[in-house]
Structure formats: C-alpha cells, structure tokens
Scaffold this active site. Structure first.
Site, PDB file in Angstrom:
ATOM      1  N   ASP A  66       0.989  -1.178   0.085  1.00 34.48           N
ATOM      2  CA  ASP A  66      -0.134   0.021  -0.003  1.00 34.48           C
ATOM      3  C   ASP A  66       0.744   1.279  -0.114  1.00 34.48           C
ATOM      4  OD1 ASP A  66       1.035  -0.604   2.518  1.00 34.48           O
ATOM      5  OD2 ASP A  66      -0.905  -0.753   3.589  1.00 34.48           O
ATOM      6  N   ASP A 135      -8.019  -2.591  14.176  1.00 33.35           N
ATOM      7  CA  ASP A 135      -9.447  -2.858  13.652  1.00 33.35           C
ATOM      8  C   ASP A 135      -9.571  -3.966  12.877  1.00 33.35           C
ATOM      9  OD1 ASP A 135      -8.118  -2.049  11.432  1.00 33.35           O
ATOM     10  OD2 ASP A 135      -9.427  -0.093  11.176  1.00 33.35           O
ATOM     11  N   GLU A 142      -9.761  -1.508   5.253  1.00 33.63           N
ATOM     12  CA  GLU A 142     -10.554  -1.075   6.421  1.00 33.63           C
ATOM     13  C   GLU A 142     -11.469  -1.960   6.595  1.00 33.63           C
ATOM     14  OE1 GLU A 142      -8.885   0.440   8.513  1.00 33.63           O
ATOM     15  OE2 GLU A 142      -8.533   2.512   8.055  1.00 33.63           O
TER      16      GLU A 142
END
Ligand code: GLP
Length: 240
Positions: A66, A135, A142
C-alpha cells in the site's frame, strides 16, 4: 491457518526470516510481498543481518501492499521511503525490482490496474508479509472492504489515522486516502505470514483467527487462505 505463539518479536523475526530464506534458496528470483508498520521491522532487521552473512536478494522482486495518497514525493513517511529505509536499502535487492503503488499518480484507477498487472507479470507474490491493524485491517483494507477487492483507493478510518499519527508527529498530517492491494489480491499470494505483537493487537488477532469471516474484520479473509502462518507473541495471543 497455522498460529505460532512465540516469546517475543526477535523470535518472530527469525521464524519469518527462516521462511524467506528457504524460499530464496529454492527460488532466487522469488517475489516478496512487503508490509509497513512497526510489526515487520524485526523481520527486516533479521533479513538485513542474514544478508550480511550472505543471504542474496540480487534476483528477488518485491511489491509493497500500500501507499499514502497526497504525500510529497520522497516524504519520509511515504511507504516507498519506509520500505527503502527499513528493508530494501539494507539488502542487495535491485531498486528497480522494488515496487510500490504510486500515490501521486494523476490517474489513480489506471495506476491501480498497472500495479496489479506488474505483479502478475512478475509471476505473483510467493510470500506476503502482513501486519494487522487494531481494527483488523490488512494492507489498508479497512473494515467493510470487499473480501474480493483488488488494488484501489481507500479512505482511512479515524482509528487508523490515530494509530499512524505517531509516525507523522500530528494527526492532521496523516493522509486521509491510500492505495492498497485488495483482499482478493492479497489472497493470491502463495504463502502469507502475518506478524502481530502486543496486547493492543489481541482483540484483532482473536477476531480474525477465531471469529466469523466477515468484511467487518478484513484479516479474517485469511481463513480462506490455504497457506497462512500467523506469528504472534503471548500478549497478542492473550485473547485466543
Ligand atoms: C498500517 C499498514 C498495515 C499495518 C498496520 C499495523 O496501517 N498499512 O500494513 O499492518 O499499519 O501497523 P503496526 O505494525 O505499526 O501496528
């Protein structure tokens, strides 16, 4: 999914490096998948030490997961710079064989497609190193990311921006957007090695190892992977 609980990050780094060393001995032109964040640093430290003892990266290729969108070229915290500083600049991999998505590209969808095409042309990733966000994100996928997603632009959630603010000095300086390999892209790596340390990762580790496969916990997609290795310390394993 194989979960290995180790005493600390040093041992995690050694075990991950063992897998990479065995791969390079079998296949000198192997394609490595690189992650950023603090978790893989002990792996890169160990690889740099082994390079000093002769481990050869001269024919290897590497692809980062990324990149941030909107950082000035050469920004210290761009993942291109981080990968060069923490790994590529410490071993003999050729700079032209180290690929990172271009977060400054004018045509983002074209850049994402080109990144996928370059990975495919290189033969696909043999071994992908991964960290995990608090998370449950991998790369910058995400919660809510499609389990079949490909390389694309994503918006970071506030928790991830807060987690990464330590690298930037202030939350305001953390970009809102990123390019990331998708979950479907990551699943195509032949072997994935996820490393996680510390109690702050224990909930994410429990959720992706023992919870339901769900876009709410992106790392849980690794339950579908035929060769996934999870290396954790006792703190990160404490909720299993
Ligand atoms: C960033 C990266 C992820 C990484 C995560 C966790 O969001 N894009 O690839 O896994 O941070 O980082 P750390 O290992 O520093 O906790």
């Amino acid at each position: 999914m194989e979960v290995v609980i180790l005493p600390g990050s040093k041992q995690i780094g050694k075990l991950a490096a063992d897998a990479i060393e065995a791969l390079l001995q079998r296949k000198p032109h192997a394609v490595l998948g690189l992650a950023t964040g603090s978790s893989p640093v002990p792996v890169y430290d160990e690889l740099a030490a082994r390079h000093g003892r002769g481990l050869d990266f001269g024919a290897a290729h590497a692809f980062a997961l990324d990149e941030y969108v909107g950082l000035a070229p050469g920004h210290r915290e761009s993942y291109r710079e981080v990968i060069m500083r923490e790994f590529a600049g410490r071993v003999n991999i050729r700079t032209e064989n180290v690929h990172t998505p271009d977060g400054a590209a004018a045509d983002i969808p074209a850049e994402c497609q080109a990144y996928e095409d370059t990975m495919k042309a290189a033969g696909g990733v043999d071994l992908q190193i991964l960290g995990v966000g608090t998370d449950g994100h991998i790369g910058f996928n995400e919660p809510g990311s499609s389990l079949a997603s490909r390389t694309r632009i994503k918006t970071l959630i506030e928790q991830t921006r807060r987690d990464n603010a330590r690298f930037f000095g202030s939350l305001a300086d953390v970009p809102h957007h990123v390019l990331t390999q998708g979950l479907g892209t990551i699943l195509e790596a032949r072997h994935v090695v996820l490393v996680a340390t510390g109690a702050q990762k224990s909930r994410a580790v429990r959720d992706f190892v023992e919870g339901a496969v769900s876009a709410i916990c992106p790392a849980s997609v690794l339950q579908f992977h035929p060769h996934a290795t999870v290396l954790v310390d006792e703190a990160a394993a404490s909720s299993l």
